[in-house]
Scaffold this motif. Sequence first.
Motif, PDB file in Angstrom:
ATOM      1  N   GLU A  43      -9.483 -12.473   4.372  1.00 53.39           N
ATOM      2  CA  GLU A  43      -8.226 -12.776   3.691  1.00 53.39           C
ATOM      3  C   GLU A  43      -8.235 -12.381   2.212  1.00 53.39           C
ATOM      4  OE1 GLU A  43      -4.348 -13.794   3.620  1.00 53.39           O
ATOM      5  OE2 GLU A  43      -5.598 -13.932   5.414  1.00 53.39           O
ATOM      6  N   THR A  44      -9.322 -12.647   1.515  1.00 51.84           N
ATOM      7  CA  THR A  44      -9.379 -12.301   0.082  1.00 51.84           C
ATOM      8  C   THR A  44      -9.284 -10.792  -0.115  1.00 51.84           C
ATOM      9  OG1 THR A  44     -11.799 -12.353   0.158  1.00 51.84           O
ATOM     10  CG2 THR A  44     -10.686 -14.340  -0.607  1.00 51.84           C
ATOM     11  N   ASP A  45      -9.921 -10.027   0.744  1.00 54.76           N
ATOM     12  CA  ASP A  45      -9.834  -8.568   0.663  1.00 54.76           C
ATOM     13  C   ASP A  45      -8.438  -8.080   1.043  1.00 54.76           C
ATOM     14  OD1 ASP A  45     -12.491  -8.420  -0.123  1.00 54.76           O
ATOM     15  OD2 ASP A  45     -13.219  -8.029   1.909  1.00 54.76           O
ATOM     16  N   LEU A  46      -7.827  -8.714   2.039  1.00 54.04           N
ATOM     17  CA  LEU A  46      -6.475  -8.329   2.443  1.00 54.04           C
ATOM     18  C   LEU A  46      -5.477  -8.511   1.307  1.00 54.04           C
ATOM     19  CD1 LEU A  46      -6.091  -9.637   6.101  1.00 54.04           C
ATOM     20  CD2 LEU A  46      -6.027  -7.267   5.312  1.00 54.04           C
ATOM     21  N   ARG A  47      -5.606  -9.589   0.557  1.00 54.99           N
ATOM     22  CA  ARG A  47      -4.697  -9.819  -0.576  1.00 54.99           C
ATOM     23  C   ARG A  47      -4.819  -8.686  -1.600  1.00 54.99           C
ATOM     24  NH1 ARG A  47      -5.939 -15.339   0.280  1.00 54.99           N
ATOM     25  NH2 ARG A  47      -7.574 -15.324  -1.294  1.00 54.99           N
ATOM     26  N   LYS A  48      -6.045  -8.259  -1.871  1.00 49.56           N
ATOM     27  CA  LYS A  48      -6.271  -7.148  -2.805  1.00 49.56           C
ATOM     28  C   LYS A  48      -5.682  -5.847  -2.263  1.00 49.56           C
ATOM     29  CE  LYS A  48     -10.599  -9.148  -4.474  1.00 49.56           C
ATOM     30  NZ  LYS A  48     -12.066  -9.011  -4.461  1.00 49.56           N
ATOM     31  N   ILE A  49      -5.880  -5.621  -0.981  1.00 49.93           N
ATOM     32  CA  ILE A  49      -5.358  -4.408  -0.352  1.00 49.93           C
ATOM     33  C   ILE A  49      -3.834  -4.386  -0.395  1.00 49.93           C
ATOM     34  CG2 ILE A  49      -5.116  -3.247   1.882  1.00 49.93           C
ATOM     35  CD1 ILE A  49      -8.059  -4.226   2.427  1.00 49.93           C
ATOM     36  N   LEU A  50      -3.204  -5.519  -0.067  1.00 45.30           N
ATOM     37  CA  LEU A  50      -1.742  -5.596  -0.109  1.00 45.30           C
ATOM     38  C   LEU A  50      -1.216  -5.351  -1.516  1.00 45.30           C
ATOM     39  CD1 LEU A  50      -0.988  -8.581   2.292  1.00 45.30           C
ATOM     40  CD2 LEU A  50      -0.690  -6.131   2.723  1.00 45.30           C
TER      41      LEU A  50
END
Length: 85
Positions: A43-50
């Motif tokens: 989830e933390t990586d997904l937020r950065k990617i988004l």
Amino acid sequence: SNEIYEPIHVHVSKGNPCANATKVWLTKGGGCFIANNNGRIPETDLRKILRLIKNHYFYIFQDGRIIMEQIKSNFTANPTASNGF
């Protein structure tokens, strides 16, 4: 693949590209959302990617439109030909 009928999107994977990548769809309003997280990105990586995708939305959307038009015109001209994608 049915991707020609989907909204413009980005495939994301952690490490090397993979067939089971996470898919992020772009919205017409300048946003994006996760269509699936098949790549099981944290989830933390997904937020950065988004955030990155949103910050570069215009470039991704324009490139996606150009690519999709090329695929559609190739498919329309010769529906039995491979489009190379």
